[in-house]
Design a protein around this motif. Sequence first.
Motif, PDB file in Angstrom:
ATOM      1  N   LYS A  91       3.144 -25.343   5.791  1.00  0.00           N
ATOM      2  CA  LYS A  91       2.322 -24.354   6.499  1.00  0.00           C
ATOM      3  C   LYS A  91       1.471 -23.516   5.557  1.00  0.00           C
ATOM      4  CE  LYS A  91       5.618 -20.485   6.884  1.00  0.00           C
ATOM      5  NZ  LYS A  91       6.250 -19.554   7.840  1.00  0.00           N
ATOM      6  N   PHE A  92       1.833 -23.477   4.255  1.00  0.00           N
ATOM      7  CA  PHE A  92       1.060 -22.679   3.307  1.00  0.00           C
ATOM      8  C   PHE A  92      -0.062 -23.474   2.642  1.00  0.00           C
ATOM      9  CE2 PHE A  92       5.223 -20.361   3.260  1.00  0.00           C
ATOM     10  CZ  PHE A  92       4.757 -19.265   3.967  1.00  0.00           C
ATOM     11  N   LYS A  93      -0.155 -24.763   2.954  1.00  0.00           N
ATOM     12  CA  LYS A  93      -1.306 -25.600   2.577  1.00  0.00           C
ATOM     13  C   LYS A  93      -1.629 -25.575   1.080  1.00  0.00           C
ATOM     14  CE  LYS A  93      -2.072 -26.375   6.971  1.00  0.00           C
ATOM     15  NZ  LYS A  93      -1.823 -27.685   7.582  1.00  0.00           N
ATOM     16  N   GLY A  94      -0.612 -25.390   0.240  1.00  0.00           N
ATOM     17  CA  GLY A  94      -0.864 -25.361  -1.203  1.00  0.00           C
ATOM     18  C   GLY A  94      -1.642 -24.146  -1.666  1.00  0.00           C
ATOM     19  N   SER A  95      -1.598 -23.068  -0.892  1.00  0.00           N
ATOM     20  CA  SER A  95      -2.420 -21.878  -1.194  1.00  0.00           C
ATOM     21  C   SER A  95      -1.827 -20.967  -2.257  1.00  0.00           C
ATOM     22  CB  SER A  95      -2.610 -21.066   0.090  1.00  0.00           C
ATOM     23  OG  SER A  95      -1.354 -20.559   0.546  1.00  0.00           O
ATOM     24  N   LEU A  96      -0.532 -21.129  -2.571  1.00  0.00           N
ATOM     25  CA  LEU A  96       0.172 -20.260  -3.519  1.00  0.00           C
ATOM     26  C   LEU A  96       0.124 -18.791  -3.095  1.00  0.00           C
ATOM     27  CD1 LEU A  96      -0.872 -21.759  -6.996  1.00  0.00           C
ATOM     28  CD2 LEU A  96       1.120 -22.306  -5.598  1.00  0.00           C
ATOM     29  N   ILE A  97       0.128 -18.534  -1.805  1.00  0.00           N
ATOM     30  CA  ILE A  97       0.033 -17.174  -1.294  1.00  0.00           C
ATOM     31  C   ILE A  97       1.214 -16.321  -1.750  1.00  0.00           C
ATOM     32  CG2 ILE A  97       1.085 -17.904   0.899  1.00  0.00           C
ATOM     33  CD1 ILE A  97      -1.477 -15.091   0.549  1.00  0.00           C
ATOM     34  N   ILE A  98       2.436 -16.889  -1.748  1.00  0.00           N
ATOM     35  CA  ILE A  98       3.619 -16.118  -2.145  1.00  0.00           C
ATOM     36  C   ILE A  98       3.579 -15.827  -3.637  1.00  0.00           C
ATOM     37  CG2 ILE A  98       6.139 -16.119  -2.279  1.00  0.00           C
ATOM     38  CD1 ILE A  98       6.177 -17.919   0.201  1.00  0.00           C
ATOM     39  N   ALA A  99       3.297 -16.862  -4.450  1.00  0.00           N
ATOM     40  CA  ALA A  99       3.260 -16.683  -5.902  1.00  0.00           C
ATOM     41  C   ALA A  99       2.221 -15.647  -6.312  1.00  0.00           C
ATOM     42  CB  ALA A  99       2.972 -18.019  -6.579  1.00  0.00           C
ATOM     43  N   ASN A 100       1.074 -15.683  -5.687  1.00  0.00           N
ATOM     44  CA  ASN A 100       0.023 -14.735  -6.051  1.00  0.00           C
ATOM     45  C   ASN A 100       0.366 -13.307  -5.622  1.00  0.00           C
ATOM     46  OD1 ASN A 100      -1.774 -16.441  -7.416  1.00  0.00           O
ATOM     47  ND2 ASN A 100      -2.597 -17.238  -5.487  1.00  0.00           N
ATOM     48  N   LEU A 101       1.071 -13.159  -4.506  1.00  0.00           N
ATOM     49  CA  LEU A 101       1.537 -11.834  -4.098  1.00  0.00           C
ATOM     50  C   LEU A 101       2.608 -11.326  -5.069  1.00  0.00           C
ATOM     51  CD1 LEU A 101       1.706 -12.279  -0.223  1.00  0.00           C
ATOM     52  CD2 LEU A 101       0.425 -10.479  -1.417  1.00  0.00           C
ATOM     53  N   GLN A 102       3.515 -12.220  -5.468  1.00  0.00           N
ATOM     54  CA  GLN A 102       4.543 -11.837  -6.432  1.00  0.00           C
ATOM     55  C   GLN A 102       3.912 -11.380  -7.739  1.00  0.00           C
ATOM     56  OE1 GLN A 102       6.570 -15.615  -6.389  1.00  0.00           O
ATOM     57  NE2 GLN A 102       8.333 -14.805  -5.241  1.00  0.00           N
ATOM     58  N   LYS A 103       2.975 -12.138  -8.203  1.00  0.00           N
ATOM     59  CA  LYS A 103       2.315 -11.819  -9.467  1.00  0.00           C
ATOM     60  C   LYS A 103       1.569 -10.490  -9.378  1.00  0.00           C
ATOM     61  CE  LYS A 103      -1.169 -13.683 -12.526  1.00  0.00           C
ATOM     62  NZ  LYS A 103      -2.363 -14.505 -12.495  1.00  0.00           N
ATOM     63  N   ALA A 104       0.894 -10.257  -8.251  1.00  0.00           N
ATOM     64  CA  ALA A 104       0.150  -9.008  -8.073  1.00  0.00           C
ATOM     65  C   ALA A 104       1.076  -7.802  -8.124  1.00  0.00           C
ATOM     66  CB  ALA A 104      -0.607  -9.042  -6.745  1.00  0.00           C
ATOM     67  N   ASP A 160      -5.369  -3.142  -0.331  1.00  0.00           N
ATOM     68  CA  ASP A 160      -6.077  -1.867  -0.370  1.00  0.00           C
ATOM     69  C   ASP A 160      -5.442  -0.883  -1.352  1.00  0.00           C
ATOM     70  OD1 ASP A 160      -8.433  -1.003   0.674  1.00  0.00           O
ATOM     71  OD2 ASP A 160      -7.569   0.026   2.398  1.00  0.00           O
ATOM     72  N   ALA A 161      -4.391  -1.311  -2.051  1.00  0.00           N
ATOM     73  CA  ALA A 161      -3.657  -0.409  -2.935  1.00  0.00           C
ATOM     74  C   ALA A 161      -4.370  -0.220  -4.267  1.00  0.00           C
ATOM     75  CB  ALA A 161      -2.250  -0.957  -3.171  1.00  0.00           C
ATOM     76  N   ASP A 162      -4.325   1.005  -4.791  1.00  0.00           N
ATOM     77  CA  ASP A 162      -5.040   1.300  -6.023  1.00  0.00           C
ATOM     78  C   ASP A 162      -4.400   0.658  -7.252  1.00  0.00           C
ATOM     79  OD1 ASP A 162      -2.787   2.830  -6.000  1.00  0.00           O
ATOM     80  OD2 ASP A 162      -3.755   4.736  -6.491  1.00  0.00           O
ATOM     81  N   LYS A 163      -3.110   0.337  -7.190  1.00  0.00           N
ATOM     82  CA  LYS A 163      -2.422  -0.213  -8.354  1.00  0.00           C
ATOM     83  C   LYS A 163      -2.660  -1.720  -8.542  1.00  0.00           C
ATOM     84  CE  LYS A 163      -0.094   3.547  -9.576  1.00  0.00           C
ATOM     85  NZ  LYS A 163      -0.273   4.197 -10.892  1.00  0.00           N
ATOM     86  N   ILE A 164      -3.058  -2.394  -7.491  1.00  0.00           N
ATOM     87  CA  ILE A 164      -3.292  -3.850  -7.572  1.00  0.00           C
ATOM     88  C   ILE A 164      -4.636  -4.087  -8.240  1.00  0.00           C
ATOM     89  CG2 ILE A 164      -3.439  -6.017  -6.303  1.00  0.00           C
ATOM     90  CD1 ILE A 164      -0.741  -4.670  -6.028  1.00  0.00           C
ATOM     91  N   ASN A 165      -4.635  -4.835  -9.360  1.00  0.00           N
ATOM     92  CA  ASN A 165      -5.905  -5.015 -10.081  1.00  0.00           C
ATOM     93  C   ASN A 165      -6.818  -6.027  -9.382  1.00  0.00           C
ATOM     94  OD1 ASN A 165      -5.444  -7.749 -11.121  1.00  0.00           O
ATOM     95  ND2 ASN A 165      -3.931  -6.825 -12.489  1.00  0.00           N
ATOM     96  N   LYS A 166      -8.060  -5.979  -9.777  1.00  0.00           N
ATOM     97  CA  LYS A 166      -9.083  -6.780  -9.108  1.00  0.00           C
ATOM     98  C   LYS A 166      -8.816  -8.276  -9.210  1.00  0.00           C
ATOM     99  CE  LYS A 166     -14.088  -7.484  -8.866  1.00  0.00           C
ATOM    100  NZ  LYS A 166     -15.400  -7.161  -9.459  1.00  0.00           N
ATOM    101  N   SER A 167      -8.388  -8.746 -10.389  1.00  0.00           N
ATOM    102  CA  SER A 167      -8.174 -10.182 -10.572  1.00  0.00           C
ATOM    103  C   SER A 167      -7.045 -10.690  -9.684  1.00  0.00           C
ATOM    104  CB  SER A 167      -7.865 -10.490 -12.046  1.00  0.00           C
ATOM    105  OG  SER A 167      -6.698  -9.813 -12.469  1.00  0.00           O
ATOM    106  N   ASP A 168      -6.011  -9.855  -9.489  1.00  0.00           N
ATOM    107  CA  ASP A 168      -4.920 -10.270  -8.603  1.00  0.00           C
ATOM    108  C   ASP A 168      -5.369 -10.280  -7.142  1.00  0.00           C
ATOM    109  OD1 ASP A 168      -3.012 -10.801 -10.532  1.00  0.00           O
ATOM    110  OD2 ASP A 168      -2.288  -8.743 -10.611  1.00  0.00           O
ATOM    111  N   LYS A 169      -6.220  -9.331  -6.783  1.00  0.00           N
ATOM    112  CA  LYS A 169      -6.769  -9.352  -5.424  1.00  0.00           C
ATOM    113  C   LYS A 169      -7.597 -10.610  -5.208  1.00  0.00           C
ATOM    114  CE  LYS A 169      -6.846  -4.374  -4.545  1.00  0.00           C
ATOM    115  NZ  LYS A 169      -7.646  -3.202  -4.148  1.00  0.00           N
ATOM    116  N   GLU A 170      -8.337 -11.006  -6.249  1.00  0.00           N
ATOM    117  CA  GLU A 170      -9.154 -12.213  -6.137  1.00  0.00           C
ATOM    118  C   GLU A 170      -8.269 -13.452  -5.975  1.00  0.00           C
ATOM    119  OE1 GLU A 170     -11.519 -12.124  -9.636  1.00  0.00           O
ATOM    120  OE2 GLU A 170     -13.035 -10.789  -8.774  1.00  0.00           O
ATOM    121  N   ALA A 171      -7.125 -13.461  -6.685  1.00  0.00           N
ATOM    122  CA  ALA A 171      -6.214 -14.601  -6.573  1.00  0.00           C
ATOM    123  C   ALA A 171      -5.640 -14.697  -5.161  1.00  0.00           C
ATOM    124  CB  ALA A 171      -5.088 -14.462  -7.602  1.00  0.00           C
ATOM    125  N   ILE A 172      -5.275 -13.538  -4.590  1.00  0.00           N
ATOM    126  CA  ILE A 172      -4.785 -13.530  -3.207  1.00  0.00           C
ATOM    127  C   ILE A 172      -5.895 -13.974  -2.262  1.00  0.00           C
ATOM    128  CG2 ILE A 172      -3.896 -12.058  -1.345  1.00  0.00           C
ATOM    129  CD1 ILE A 172      -2.614 -10.307  -3.548  1.00  0.00           C
TER     130      ILE A 172
END
Length: 802
Positions: free
Chosen positions: A320-333, A389-401
Amino acid sequence: MTQKYLNINPIARMMSIETFRIFENESVDELIQKLATSSFDIFKKVVVDFAPAKQRKISTVKEKLKDTANSSTFKTLLAKMKDYAKETEIENSALADVKSLYIDSMEQLADALKRAIEIDPKLEDKVIKNFQSRTTKYANSLESAYKRKKEEEEELNESFGLGLKGRVEALKHKLRMVLIPESVGKTSDNGYGRNWYRIFTELDQKLSAINHKKEISNDKEKKALKDLESQTDKLAKEFYTYCMRAAEAPFKKILSDDEISNKFEDVKDLVSSAMDTLTRATVEESNTEDEMREKAEGYDHKVSSLVFPLKIGDNDSDKKFKGSLIIANLQKALMNAFPPIKDLLAKRGGADGKYTSAFSVAVKSLQGVLGNKNVSGEIDRALLDTILDADKINKSDKEAIADSLDILRKEYVNESHAHSKSSVISSSEFFGFVNEASIHIDADKLETELEKYAKDLSEPENSKGGRSALGRGDRSDNTDQAYELAKLLRSKGFVKGAEEELFLREDGSLRASYSPEFMIAWTKTAEDAKEGDLPLFFWVDYKGSKIDGLYASKRLMTNAKRPCNWPKWKEVVGDVDEEDMKDFADWYSSYYSNFGGIDTDDLTSLAKSLFTHNREEEDENSKTYDKLYSYFGTKGYKNHYLSSEGLEAVKSAFSRGAQMEEKIQDLSESDFGLLANLVAFIATMFTYDKDEDKFVPVLDVILDEVLTSEELEKLSSEESIGSSESSGDLVAVLDKKGIRKANKQDKGSGESRNKKIFEENLKRAKGVHLPSVKKHVARMNAKTSDDLSRGESKGIYTVQPD
């Protein structure tokens, strides 16, 4: 005043005639002004409003408008309008039929204007001046809109978030880029019923208030947006209705006098027909927009219902996640943003793409800090919005998500409906925009919450490495991966200038286009290669992987988003169009300096000089060279790709040179020269066969459809030579060194030098260059490494999973 009175009173009769003449001028001038305005409005809708973003750049739009308006005759003006309308691509294929209706109505209005000019030639200047005036007003208004858009974009740090913001952006575009510029100068005073510029500007102000630096999520804001969409749609329909009424209104005055009415009766009929077509177009456009909006809402709900909430037991490897790495990218962020979460997860697999109890604790702590009533440890849509929308999450991690969300969007939307590229909603439209630094999360409070929920977690096992969604073995550290690959590529003399910074973002994480899996595959290729002997390509043979495909080994700009096989390229891009085919062709062919066996610089240089010279010759085939110049004499020829339109032009040129339409073939030196040149310059080209859904050599198409064996037999006969008179055309020769210009030493048998060159060129093209091109297109078309023969797979290293 009766006709009898006018007959017996010459002074009254003269005054009456003058009055009618003035009346005719005023009513006709108003008609011409309205028709010119309507023509321009339809023209700009087709070439600007419906065009894709790449053709809507303000510089491009202004150049088209200026060129069209600077026409000395109406004939020239109309020709330019038709050309630009034809060549303009369409952003959304769902509007293709609507575009055709608009073009039909534009041409019908043009017929009305042509008829009016035939009645009174002096009207031609007025048509052009009115068109120019309308162009200037629109261009100025549009430029203001672009400046405003640019200023606002500079203020925002754009990332992605779920919700309705995409619809806000779509409505903003419709108001600012379409309706407001088009409504300039259209008021009740000049026949348009209302002050439309003010009306649409007020709607834009209301929209700005809704979308001013905050997330659109509550019911009140959703309702406000929906009401504004409905209001805009309703007023837009009313606006276009008034535009059509304004175009027809002058006829009321014209019809009040029989003499003038008779003159312009044909014009009235033509305008009436055009307005009927225009009405159909506006209705169809409105209906299509409604359908697209409903589908967008449906896709949004589908992704949300199938993907969220993320919970314990979920894994990025789940279908169901279609290889999107949505969980990994959220964890990393979250790990990069909050040290306590990093400490917790680093001991328990890190950003491994698995929704474990440890990650659930991290999510619970986040929900606790935010004051959520339901501290569930699950990530739903609302929490994802907050993270983005959180200020602590950096731009590159938002882009990955955002990349993950983009994959989900494409996969689920494409499953729902077979869209063309332009009709699939872009990420920004679908997920909308969020504003950084809008939500603050207190790190100290987070640590306290984390300690509270982490009490029941078992101690992590001591382990090193291990497979994960983001890496294999001990290579999970991004910096080490980048350093290792860059060092290998440099030290073995494979890729000069390879530095680890190429693969990394500023924060040390891998760029989105360099996944750990891709880095490992490229590194393995380099490790197993002998010094100075890196294979040209590597094929990542991880079945079912997101990066299963063909990649260039010796290219610094190689990455997971730039494969060298077309099926994988399509998968990366989404639905494709002609421009994507050109981009792929350029990426693949530019890897070689002598694609197909001829030095590309020599080929393009000779092509430019030869086609330039021959198109300017006063010769029977100069017009053919002129038509072909855009395909061979420009820089686009360098990618060796011939579009479907270009292929038709080449087939027609072959037919012309071989005199296939003639009962008796008596070719001149110029004709054989044309055939020789065509063979030489298509020898290394390929095109796309839409029916077979694959690339094919152009020469194969020509031999199958034009220069058949029967046709070649006719051309080989001496009877095909009609004239031995020399030609001033330049002729290209294929030889062992590549390609060159024919000279005096190239003598032919019998009376025709160019006939011999044509035959020799064809022989070499079939024997030397065609096999090379076939090898390349086989690689381009391959879906898996198994699709390639031994010869085709030579120079390709296959990377197998550990």
